[in-house]
Each structure stands twice: as structure tokens, then as C-alpha cells.
Scaffold this motif. Structure first.
Motif, short mmCIF file in Angstrom:
data_model
loop_
_atom_site.label_atom_id
_atom_site.label_comp_id
_atom_site.label_asym_id
_atom_site.label_seq_id
_atom_site.Cartn_x
_atom_site.Cartn_y
_atom_site.Cartn_z
N THR A 130 7.91 -11.24 1.95
CA THR A 130 6.55 -11.66 2.25
C THR A 130 5.67 -10.42 2.26
N ILE A 131 4.39 -10.66 2.00
CA ILE A 131 3.40 -9.57 1.98
C ILE A 131 2.12 -10.11 2.60
N THR A 132 1.46 -9.27 3.35
CA THR A 132 0.25 -9.69 4.04
C THR A 132 -0.81 -10.14 3.04
N LEU A 133 -1.68 -11.02 3.49
CA LEU A 133 -2.71 -11.58 2.62
C LEU A 133 -3.70 -10.52 2.16
N GLY A 134 -4.15 -9.69 3.05
CA GLY A 134 -5.10 -8.62 2.68
C GLY A 134 -4.33 -7.37 2.31
N GLY A 135 -4.59 -6.30 3.06
CA GLY A 135 -3.78 -5.11 2.89
C GLY A 135 -4.51 -3.89 2.40
N ASP A 136 -3.90 -2.73 2.68
CA ASP A 136 -4.44 -1.45 2.28
C ASP A 136 -4.13 -1.17 0.81
N ASP A 137 -4.43 0.04 0.36
CA ASP A 137 -4.21 0.41 -1.04
C ASP A 137 -2.75 0.26 -1.44
N PHE A 138 -1.83 0.67 -0.57
CA PHE A 138 -0.40 0.56 -0.87
C PHE A 138 -0.02 -0.90 -1.15
N ILE A 139 -0.46 -1.79 -0.28
CA ILE A 139 -0.14 -3.22 -0.42
C ILE A 139 -0.80 -3.79 -1.68
N GLN A 140 -2.03 -3.39 -1.94
CA GLN A 140 -2.72 -3.88 -3.15
C GLN A 140 -2.00 -3.42 -4.42
N GLU A 141 -1.48 -2.19 -4.41
CA GLU A 141 -0.73 -1.69 -5.58
C GLU A 141 0.55 -2.49 -5.80
N ILE A 142 1.23 -2.84 -4.73
CA ILE A 142 2.43 -3.68 -4.86
C ILE A 142 2.07 -5.02 -5.49
N LYS A 143 0.98 -5.61 -5.03
CA LYS A 143 0.57 -6.92 -5.55
C LYS A 143 0.23 -6.88 -7.03
N LYS A 144 -0.19 -5.72 -7.55
CA LYS A 144 -0.59 -5.59 -8.96
C LYS A 144 0.58 -5.34 -9.90
#
Length: 176
Positions: A130-144
Motif C-alpha cells: 500500500t502507498i499513501t494517497l498523497g505523499g512527498d517527492d519520494f512517494i510520487q516518484e514511486i507512483k510514476k
């Protein structure tokens, strides 16, 4: 074209992400390692969050009584437990599925957790998490990432998702 190796669930808090993960763990017919999180409640009130590994270890991710330099709302974050419990549990083991619940703000206060997460999702192992709905740059990079598939958990689909995810895992295992 990158092969999808990592399947994450996202959604609003209390949408059922961890419930779906726990159902997948119960029905998984393949070796796995990793961790999931659970709320701890006292008299109906949330007081903290526990991390529980698939091999039976557990400890607080965050708790209202933890003194820490890192906080989210009233919860102190245990960097020590993240690094002692969560990180070893998501270390890739040959052919195992890695359960990673959650890539979220609390966990990402640990730089070592971020590195361990990157190592897990870069490995040839299948990662379900699972991954948080929003997130910092690190989380956004994972989502991409091109090797990532992300599905949102909603009230409408959360009861169907365990079976959908288990079929997806089975297909991924059969491709290997």
C-alpha cells in the motif's frame, strides 16, 4: 516496456487498504515476507499503529506515548522500530513475494526505510503493498514508476480487491 512487478493499493485513510492486504496474506499460496500495519485502539480510541511482520515480529510504528523527534499529529514515530522490524522484513528473499504495507509518511521519516523500499521494488520479486494517497517527492516518484500498478481502494471495490489481487499475483507468478 517494463514488466509490472509491483502492485500497490492506495486510498483514503480507513478505506480498507490494510484489510485487503491481510486478506491477501491469508489466502496467499506462495512464500512471502514483509509487514503490515494495524491500528491499536483503547476504549474505541486510536492510540497508535503497530507493524507486524509475516514471521511474527511486531512493534510500534507510532504511538501517542512515544517520545520522538518525528511526529504526525499526536503520534511519535519510532524510527528504531521501523529500522529494526520493517526494514529486515522487506529485504528481498529469492522467489518470495514481498508484502509492504505501507509506504507512507510515517515510515518515510526513515531514510533507511526509503532505501529498503527502493531495494524491494527494484528487486525481481513481486511486491504487493500500500502507498499513501498523497505523499512527498519520494512517494510520487514511486507512483510514476513504469513497473508499478496502483489501484485505489474504495468502499465499492474493497471487498472484491483481495480476489482480484490474488488472480493478478497468480498471473504474475505464471509469467515467470
Amino acid at each position: 516496456m517494463n514488466e509490472i512487478n509491483n502492485v500497490l493499493l492506495t486510498g483514503a485513510p480507513s478505506s480498507g487498504k490494510t484489510t485487503v492486504i491481510k486478506e491477501i496474506i491469508k489466502s496467499l499460496n506462495h512464500p512471502a515476507n514483509g509487514f503490515y500495519t494495524e491500528e491499536e485502539r483503547v476504549d474505541g480510541k486510536r492510540v497508535g499503529f503497530l507493524m507486524k511482520t509475516l514471521d511474527g515480529r511486531s512493534g510500534y510504528l507510532a504511538h501517542q506515548n512515544i517520545k520522538s523527534d518525528f511526529h504526525i499529529r499526536r503520534y511519535g514515530i519510532s524510527i528504531e522500530n521501523i529500522e529494526k522490524i520493517a526494514i529486515p522484513s522487506i529485504t528481498p528473499v529469492e522467489n518470495n513475494i514481498i508484502i509492504l504495507d505501507e509506504i507512507g509518511k510515517m515510515e518515510c521519516f526513515s531514510l533507511a526505510f526509503k532505501q529498503a523500499t527502493t531495494n524491494a521494488i527494484d528487486a525481481p520479486n513481486i511486491v504487493i503493498g500500500t502507498i499513501t494517497l498523497g505523499g512527498d517527492d519520494f512517494i510520487q516518484e514511486i507512483k510514476k514508476r513504469q513497473d508499478m500498478e496502483i489501484s485505489e481502494v474504495t468502499v465499492e471495490n474493497r471487498d472484491l480487491l483481495p480476489d482480484i489481487m490474488l488472480k493478478k499475483i497468480s498471473t504474475m507468478l505464471n509469467i515467470r
